[in-house]
Enzyme design. Structure first.
Site, PDB file in Angstrom:
ATOM      1  N   ARG A 109     -17.731   0.383   3.527  1.00 22.43           N
ATOM      2  CA  ARG A 109     -18.040  -0.933   4.362  1.00 22.43           C
ATOM      3  C   ARG A 109     -19.278  -0.553   5.122  1.00 22.43           C
ATOM      4  O   ARG A 109     -19.381   0.426   6.109  1.00 22.43           O
ATOM      5  CB  ARG A 109     -17.025  -1.310   5.286  1.00 22.43           C
ATOM      6  CG  ARG A 109     -15.588  -1.541   4.746  1.00 22.43           C
ATOM      7  CD  ARG A 109     -14.342  -1.802   5.716  1.00 22.43           C
ATOM      8  NE  ARG A 109     -13.325  -1.674   5.042  1.00 22.43           N
ATOM      9  CZ  ARG A 109     -12.148  -2.181   5.777  1.00 22.43           C
ATOM     10  NH1 ARG A 109     -12.050  -2.159   6.960  1.00 22.43           N
ATOM     11  NH2 ARG A 109     -10.805  -2.122   5.187  1.00 22.43           N
TER      12      ARG A 109
ATOM     13  N   ASN B 111       1.229  -6.078   3.404  1.00 19.65           N
ATOM     14  CA  ASN B 111       0.357  -7.446   3.937  1.00 19.65           C
ATOM     15  C   ASN B 111       0.806  -8.763   3.048  1.00 19.65           C
ATOM     16  O   ASN B 111       0.437  -8.490   1.749  1.00 19.65           O
ATOM     17  CB  ASN B 111      -0.985  -7.190   4.104  1.00 19.65           C
ATOM     18  CG  ASN B 111      -1.024  -5.888   4.924  1.00 19.65           C
ATOM     19  OD1 ASN B 111      -0.949  -6.134   6.046  1.00 19.65           O
ATOM     20  ND2 ASN B 111      -1.484  -4.842   4.269  1.00 19.65           N
TER      21      ASN B 111
ATOM     22  N   GLU C 218       2.279   0.245   3.949  1.00 22.29           N
ATOM     23  CA  GLU C 218       2.624  -1.030   4.439  1.00 22.29           C
ATOM     24  C   GLU C 218       2.551  -2.194   3.440  1.00 22.29           C
ATOM     25  O   GLU C 218       2.092  -1.808   2.396  1.00 22.29           O
ATOM     26  CB  GLU C 218       1.473  -1.322   5.667  1.00 22.29           C
ATOM     27  CG  GLU C 218       0.097  -1.626   5.118  1.00 22.29           C
ATOM     28  CD  GLU C 218      -0.998  -1.657   6.182  1.00 22.29           C
ATOM     29  OE1 GLU C 218      -0.535  -1.818   7.236  1.00 22.29           O
ATOM     30  OE2 GLU C 218      -2.130  -1.677   5.902  1.00 22.29           O
TER      31      GLU C 218
ATOM     32  N   VAL D  94      -9.157  -5.698   2.408  1.00 16.58           N
ATOM     33  CA  VAL D  94     -10.578  -5.874   2.043  1.00 16.58           C
ATOM     34  C   VAL D  94     -11.013  -4.912   0.890  1.00 16.58           C
ATOM     35  O   VAL D  94     -11.981  -5.247   0.389  1.00 16.58           O
ATOM     36  CB  VAL D  94     -11.221  -5.137   3.520  1.00 16.58           C
ATOM     37  CG1 VAL D  94     -12.797  -4.776   3.281  1.00 16.58           C
ATOM     38  CG2 VAL D  94     -11.351  -5.894   4.591  1.00 16.58           C
TER      39      VAL D  94
ATOM     40  N   GLU E 181       0.781  -1.153  -0.252  1.00 17.42           N
ATOM     41  CA  GLU E 181      -0.095   0.097   0.114  1.00 17.42           C
ATOM     42  C   GLU E 181       1.034   1.375   0.120  1.00 17.42           C
ATOM     43  O   GLU E 181       1.859   1.444   0.686  1.00 17.42           O
ATOM     44  CB  GLU E 181      -0.962  -0.040   1.318  1.00 17.42           C
ATOM     45  CG  GLU E 181      -1.928  -1.024   1.202  1.00 17.42           C
ATOM     46  CD  GLU E 181      -2.596  -0.887   2.360  1.00 17.42           C
ATOM     47  OE1 GLU E 181      -2.971   0.300   2.849  1.00 17.42           O
ATOM     48  OE2 GLU E 181      -3.409  -2.006   2.787  1.00 17.42           O
TER      49      GLU E 181
ATOM     50  N   ARG F 229      -1.392 -10.884   2.433  1.00 17.06           N
ATOM     51  CA  ARG F 229      -2.688 -11.136   1.942  1.00 17.06           C
ATOM     52  C   ARG F 229      -3.390 -10.190   1.194  1.00 17.06           C
ATOM     53  O   ARG F 229      -2.894  -9.029   1.177  1.00 17.06           O
ATOM     54  CB  ARG F 229      -3.596 -11.662   3.249  1.00 17.06           C
ATOM     55  CG  ARG F 229      -3.536 -10.079   4.061  1.00 17.06           C
ATOM     56  CD  ARG F 229      -4.381 -10.331   5.284  1.00 17.06           C
ATOM     57  NE  ARG F 229      -4.091  -9.715   6.455  1.00 17.06           N
ATOM     58  CZ  ARG F 229      -4.444  -8.162   6.360  1.00 17.06           C
ATOM     59  NH1 ARG F 229      -5.342  -7.779   5.300  1.00 17.06           N
ATOM     60  NH2 ARG F 229      -4.431  -7.407   7.267  1.00 17.06           N
TER      61      ARG F 229
END
Length: 195
Positions: free
Chosen positions: A82, A34, A32, A39, A19, A36
Site C-alpha cells: 500500500r 469480515n 478473522e 484491501v 483470514e 466484505r
C-alpha cells in the site's frame, strides 16, 4: 473447507473474507472473518484470475456463484503493498498536499489500483492511501522482483510517501526469506527507517 465451515456455523450468507495465518509447517490458524472484501483481495484476484468485486455484486443480487471451489486454479504468487502519503521516518505520520506528478508503474505482472492523478490532492479528510501496487509472478521471488521493479518505476512528486520504506522492506533479506512477523518493523527499524 475451514472457511466454509466458519460461515455455516453462524448461518452466514453472502460474500465475505475468512483470514488464516499459515506457518512454515503449513499449519493454519483462524484469524478473522469480515463481511466484505479486504484491501488484499487483489492478491487473490491475481493468482486466480477471478474478479472478486464482480462476484460480490452478483452474490448481493442473489445470483449463484458460476463455479465450484474445485474449478478455482491457483497460478503463481502475488504480493501487494500500500503506497501511502505518510512519513515513515516520523512514526508514519499521514501527509497531505498537492500531487505534482503521479506516474504509476506499468508492465506485465504489475497491477496498480488507484484513484489519483497528477494535479490531484491528498487531503486530511480521507485515508492517505494513494494506491495499491500488486505484482504477480511464477513464485514468491519473482513476485518480489516484479514489485521491486514496479516501485522503482513509480513516480510521485509533491507529497511525502512511504515508497522508500516499501522498497527497503521488500529488499530486506529477512523479508525476502519469509521471516516477517508483527514485530518485523520494530526489529529492523534501523534498516527500514533510515534517512
Amino acid at each position: 473447507a475451514a472457511a466454509v465451515q466458519a460461515a455455516k456455523s453462524v448461518d452466514y450468507v453472502g460474500a465475505g473474507t475468512v483470514e488464516f495465518l499459515l506457518d512454515a509447517d503449513r499449519n493454519f490458524y483462524f484469524l478473522e472473518m469480515n463481511t466484505r472484501l479486504q484491501v488484499e483481495h487483489t492478491v487473490t484476484e491475481e493468482i486466480t484470475g477471478i474478479d472478486l468485486v464482480a462476484l460480490q455484486l452478483d452474490v448481493a443480487a442473489g445470483l449463484p456463484l458460476p463455479f465450484d471451489q474445485e474449478d478455482v486454479i491457483l497460478d503463481g504468487h502475488a504480493i501487494e503493498v500500500r503506497l501511502y502519503a505518510e512519513d515513515a521516518r516520523n512514526q508514519f505520520l499521514p501527509q497531505t498536499g498537492d500531487v505534482l506528478l503521479w506516474r504509476p508503474a506499468q508492465g506485465d505482472g504489475v497491477r496498480i489500483d488507484d484513484g489519483l492523478a497528477t494535479g490531484g490532492k491528498v487531503s486530511p479528510y480521507y485515508d492517505p492511501m494513494i494506491a495499491k501496487i500488486i505484482a504477480h509472478g511464477a513464485d514468491r521471488d519473482a513476485a518480489l522482483d516484479g514489485l521491486a521493479a514496479a516501485l522503482a518505476r513509480t513516480e510521485i512528486e509533491g507529497v511525502t510517501t512511504n515508497i522508500a520504506f516499501l522498497q527497503r522492506v521488500i529488499a530486506h533479506p529477512a523479508f525476502r526469506a519469509g521471516d516477517s512477523f508483527t514485530g518485523f518493523i520494530t526489529q529492523h527499524a534501523s534498516d527500514l527507517l533510515r534517512p
